[in-house]
Design a protein around this motif. Structure first.
Motif, PDB file in Angstrom:
ATOM      1  N   GLY A  95      -9.578  -0.522  -3.952  1.00  0.00           N
ATOM      2  CA  GLY A  95     -10.523  -1.575  -4.268  1.00  0.00           C
ATOM      3  C   GLY A  95     -11.642  -1.683  -3.254  1.00  0.00           C
ATOM      4  O   GLY A  95     -12.014  -0.720  -2.588  1.00  0.00           O
ATOM      5  N   ASN A 132      -7.500  -5.495 -14.034  1.00  0.00           N
ATOM      6  CA  ASN A 132      -8.561  -5.647 -13.044  1.00  0.00           C
ATOM      7  C   ASN A 132      -8.659  -7.104 -12.591  1.00  0.00           C
ATOM      8  O   ASN A 132      -8.759  -8.020 -13.417  1.00  0.00           O
ATOM      9  N   ASN A 158      -9.610  -5.626  -6.953  1.00  0.00           N
ATOM     10  CA  ASN A 158      -8.462  -4.710  -6.978  1.00  0.00           C
ATOM     11  C   ASN A 158      -8.054  -4.267  -5.575  1.00  0.00           C
ATOM     12  O   ASN A 158      -7.763  -3.100  -5.321  1.00  0.00           O
TER      13      ASN A 158
END
Length: 317
Positions: free
Chosen positions: A262, A293, A238
């Motif tokens: 992320g 995701n 991410n």
């Protein structure tokens, strides 16, 4: 449209226009998903690098397993990892005869990839999948015997085997299993950005209720290089790239809000000359989002073949 959405679209365009190469053109596919209480185990047993097998040569590996009493197997696969399947300088698919505890195993899926351009050593690599020949329960071990059953002179390199079991549990959560074969190598005109393979875990996640979130990635040859290369590979989760914030501002925000953008890890996967199935386990709990995701595996001179991914999340009260 967000930066990540654009990246996904560009990745899809690349996948559609390239059939096989060192680029991330063969993304893994989701083969199993459950939101029922479940857990999983993964083992490469006593797998070792088997070297090149000529016709009539064999390879064996033991894959132990342990299941809780009363657990129901929800998904199970035996994986066989191989590379450099060829006749001389010509690529050709291998011809295996595979036994599990003496019983023939029918092939379920074969995933393959290659360099994809005309040059020396442009051979096939791949992962074959099989189903165990008998129900699994309690403690046990499966002995896999592989024979190069070709009726010509083709040879193939055996990297090893693995056993994945997803089974019922009392812990609520979700499990995704993805499989495939995507050869990644930032070389021969392939940039790092091109030598990247994206794994999308579709579905909603209750991030506020998460207690654990574990990511397993498997990449034969991953992590093993003849000469040490700094940041030879990377795993992104991410991760929005191309932001305009100065680096020190990014660091401050990340300290206050861990996982807001992320995470990236470098020099992942564990393997060596004897054990060449690269395996990587990561705690990704604080980096998960409520939906969409995405994990990206990137090569920077490591030369690896991405084959497996498992995302296992657990919920608490």
């Amino acid at each position: 449209m967000s930066f990540r959405s654009v990246a996904v679209v560009l990745t899809l365009l690349l996948v559609c226009t390239v059939s096989a190469s060192y680029a991330g053109d063969k993304p893994l596919v989701t083969t199993f998903y459950t939101d029922l209480p479940a857990a999983y185990s993964f083992s490469t047993g006593n797998s070792t690098y088997g070297g090149s097998l000529s016709p009539g040569d064999g390879y064996a590996v033991q894959l132990p397993y342990t299941l809780p009493d009363g657990a129901e197997v929800l998904y199970q696969r035996i994986y066989l990892y191989w590379s450099w399947s060829r006749i001389g300088q010509d690529a050709i698919y291998p011809s295996f005869q595979v036994l599990a505890d003496g019983m023939p195993l029918p092939l379920i899926d074969r995933y393959t990839d290659s360099k994809g351009f005309v040059s020396a050593n442009d051979f096939f690599s791949g992962m074959d999948t099989y189903q165990a020949p008998h129900p699994l329960h309690g403690d046990g071990e499966i002995t896999i015997s592989v024979l190069n059953g070709a009726d010509d002179t083709r040879t193939v390199v055996l990297m090893g085997a693995a056993l994945l079991i997803v089974y019922s549990s009392e812990l609520p959560g979700q499990i995704w299993v993805s499989e495939g074969c995507d050869m990644l190598y930032a070389s021969h005109g392939i940039t790092q950005a091109m030598a990247s393979s994206a794994i999308l875990f579709e579905g909603d996640v209750r991030t506020r209720d998460l207690t654990t979130a574990d990511l397993l990635l498997v990449a034969p040859s991953g992590g093993h290089t003849r000469t040490e290369i700094p940041q030879k590979n990377a795993i992104f989760i991410n991760r929005e790239r191309g932001g305009n914030l100065p680096g020190f501002i990014e660091s401050i925000i990340a300290a206050i809000f861990p996982g807001y953008n992320g995470k990236v890890w470098y020099d992942a996967f564990v393997s060596d000359e004897i054990n060449q199935i690269g395996v990587d386990y990561r705690d990704v709990r604080q980096y998960l989002r409520e939906t969409g995701n995405t994990v990206l595996v990137q090569d920077n001179g490591d030369y690896l073949t991405l084959t497996n991914a498992v995302l296992d999340i657990r919920y608490g009260g």
